[in-house]
Design an enzyme around this catalytic site. Structure first.
Site, PDB file in Angstrom:
ATOM      1  N   GLU A  76      -9.374  29.913  64.237  1.00  0.00           N
ATOM      2  CA  GLU A  76      -9.069  29.040  65.376  1.00  0.00           C
ATOM      3  C   GLU A  76     -10.244  28.812  66.337  1.00  0.00           C
ATOM      4  OE1 GLU A  76      -4.288  30.104  65.493  1.00  0.00           O
ATOM      5  OE2 GLU A  76      -5.500  30.555  67.266  1.00  0.00           O
ATOM      6  N   GLU A  90      -1.272  31.278  59.347  1.00  0.00           N
ATOM      7  CA  GLU A  90      -0.407  31.860  60.385  1.00  0.00           C
ATOM      8  C   GLU A  90       0.740  30.900  60.655  1.00  0.00           C
ATOM      9  OE1 GLU A  90      -2.185  32.958  64.157  1.00  0.00           O
ATOM     10  OE2 GLU A  90      -3.929  33.841  63.161  1.00  0.00           O
TER      11      GLU A  90
END
Length: 445
Positions: free
Chosen positions: A171, A355
């Site tokens: 991320e 995720e």
């Protein structure tokens, strides 16, 4: 309530990978053990008012000492794979030399995972930059990208034997924008030009590390993990549609377009040039080298109204919808649409959902945690992935976030994302109803 897929789903094939995921700072604790250096999150946690309850990562789930029982938990859930991250400040000293004790911890962990037949997905950077590098500018300093390459070289040389898949970063949006533009994550800086420059250096670091990782780990897959929310306009008004486009461009396309096309979104040059970083000749070629997979993290969607000052502002959905305990809208349809749209926009490599999960208001009652909302969340989102595959998106795996409750960054220990409940006083682990639902689903494939 259970997790079920259509009988003919490609996700039920033996080559589709199901797993659980964690991150080093969120679970390891032991943040001064065996010469581990301070990282930006240690310092951020120690800054009053930054983390709820003044929580920190000094103990977390004490995974550094309890890793063997945690592998037993992973085994008990019956997953194919485990995704974890390496802590840069644990494996390297200030001079850039190996910290053998830290490497030994990961070597033991990975060796045991492989012995148990569990595939290993490793992320090299999940936000825990050594503080001594932040003191020299952190991700605003271009030099950090080159130091990351050296770190990636060390770790992949030492640990390649036990790793099936390497991701350079987790991320970049959160590391750069939440950390350097909005100031709600470490290191807590907040200037728009900082966020985008930090993002560019992170993407550059990714590109610089790719050839080194390939050389050291020729048999492994190499990629990067990005996070995306699906953006919607608050209304059909053209200014709200515009706000939505800007949000989508800044949050999503800004990170995937350099990787896939070697450029930042062209729209920004005309509409919001303040969001464009300084790019040196050759940078985009380095950033856009081919990758074996793209990791995708998804949790929620957002709704956007026009704002004269910032071009967009986040607003709540006008419809009655369900939210998780962290206040995020539950939107499996958004997940499906996002994946299908990306597949139309880009020539994508294979995708792994690295995720996906929900923070719920979990309570341990008589030795049980009935987290029905999480079971419903997982079921609807796993089915959204199935629908995207049916629509032609090449998705090879799905990782539930998270294996266990842990340190949830600025939220501290206030929010629980785990399939396993952690009592932070005793470090007792208890599999929740969602963990058992996932286990049953996997055992019936």
């Amino acid at each position: 309530m259970s997790i079920k897929l259509p009988a003919n789903s490609k996700m039920l094939a033996p080559d589709f990978t199901f797993g659980v995921a964690t991150a080093a700072f969120q679970i390891e604790g032991a943040n001064t053990a065996d010469n581990r250096l301070p990282c930006i999150w240690d310092i951020f946690c120690a800054t009053p008012g930054k983390v709820i309850n003044g929580d920190d990562g000094s103990m977390a789930c004490d995974h550094y000492h309890l890793w063997q029982q945690d592998i037993e938990l992973i085994k008990e859930l019956g997953v194919d794979a485990y995704r974890l991250s390496i802590a840069w400040p644990r494996v390297m000293n200030e001079q850039g030399e190996a910290n053998q004790a830290g490497l030994d911890f990961y070597r033991n962990l990975l060796t045991k995972l492989k012995e148990e037949g569990i595939k290993v997905f490793v992320t090299l950077y999940h936000w825990d930059l050594p503080q001594h590098l932040e003191d020299k500018g952190g991700w605003l300093n271009r030099e950090t990208a080159y130091l990351f390459k050296e770190y990636a070289d060390l770790v992949t040389r030492e640990l390649a034997e036990w790793v099936d898949s390497w991701a350079t970063f987790n991320e970049p949006f959160c590391a750069a924008i939440l950390g350097y533009e909005l100031g709600i994550h470490a290191p807590g800086l907040s200037k728009p030009e900082y966020g985008r420059q930090a993002a560019h250096h992170i993407l550059l670091a990714h590109g610089l590390a790719l050839p080194v990782i390939r050389q050291n780990a020729p048999k492994a897959q190499v990629g990067i993990v990005i996070n995306m929310n699906r953006s919607y306009a608050a209304s059909a008004k053209s200014e709200d549609e515009f706000a939505c486009l800007i949000r989508e461009t800044l949050d999503n396309q800004f990170f995937i377009e350099p990787l896939m096309k070697g450029q930042y979104p062209k729209l920004l040059a005309n509409v919001a040039p303040q969001y464009l970083p300084q790019v040196l000749p050759g940078d985009m070629e380095i950033i856009s080298q081919p990758i074996d997979f793209l990791g995708m993290n998804f949790y929620t969607c957002n709704h956007n109204a026009y704002d004269a000052e910032n071009l967009f502002k986040d607003v709540k959905n006008s419809l009655p919808v369900e939210y998780t305990d962290i206040g995020w809208e539950i939107a499996p349809h958004a997940f499906e649409e996002l994946l299908i749209n990306l597949n139309k926009q880009y020539d994508l490599p294979p995708i792994f959902i690295t995720e996906n999960g929900a923070a719920c208001d979990d309570h341990l009652v008589s030795g049980q945690v009935d987290d029905d909302q999480r079971v419903r969340y997982l079921n609807s989102h796993i089915n959204a992935v199935n629908n995207a595959i049916e629509a032609g998106v090449d998705i090879r795996g799905y990782f539930a976030w998270s294996l266990m409750d842990n340190f949830e960054w600025a939220e501290g220990y206030n929010k629980r994302f785990g399939l396993v409940y952690v009592d932070y006083e005793t470090q007792q682990r208890t599999i929740k109803r969602s963990g058992y639902a996932y286990q049953t689903f996997l055992s019936e494939r």
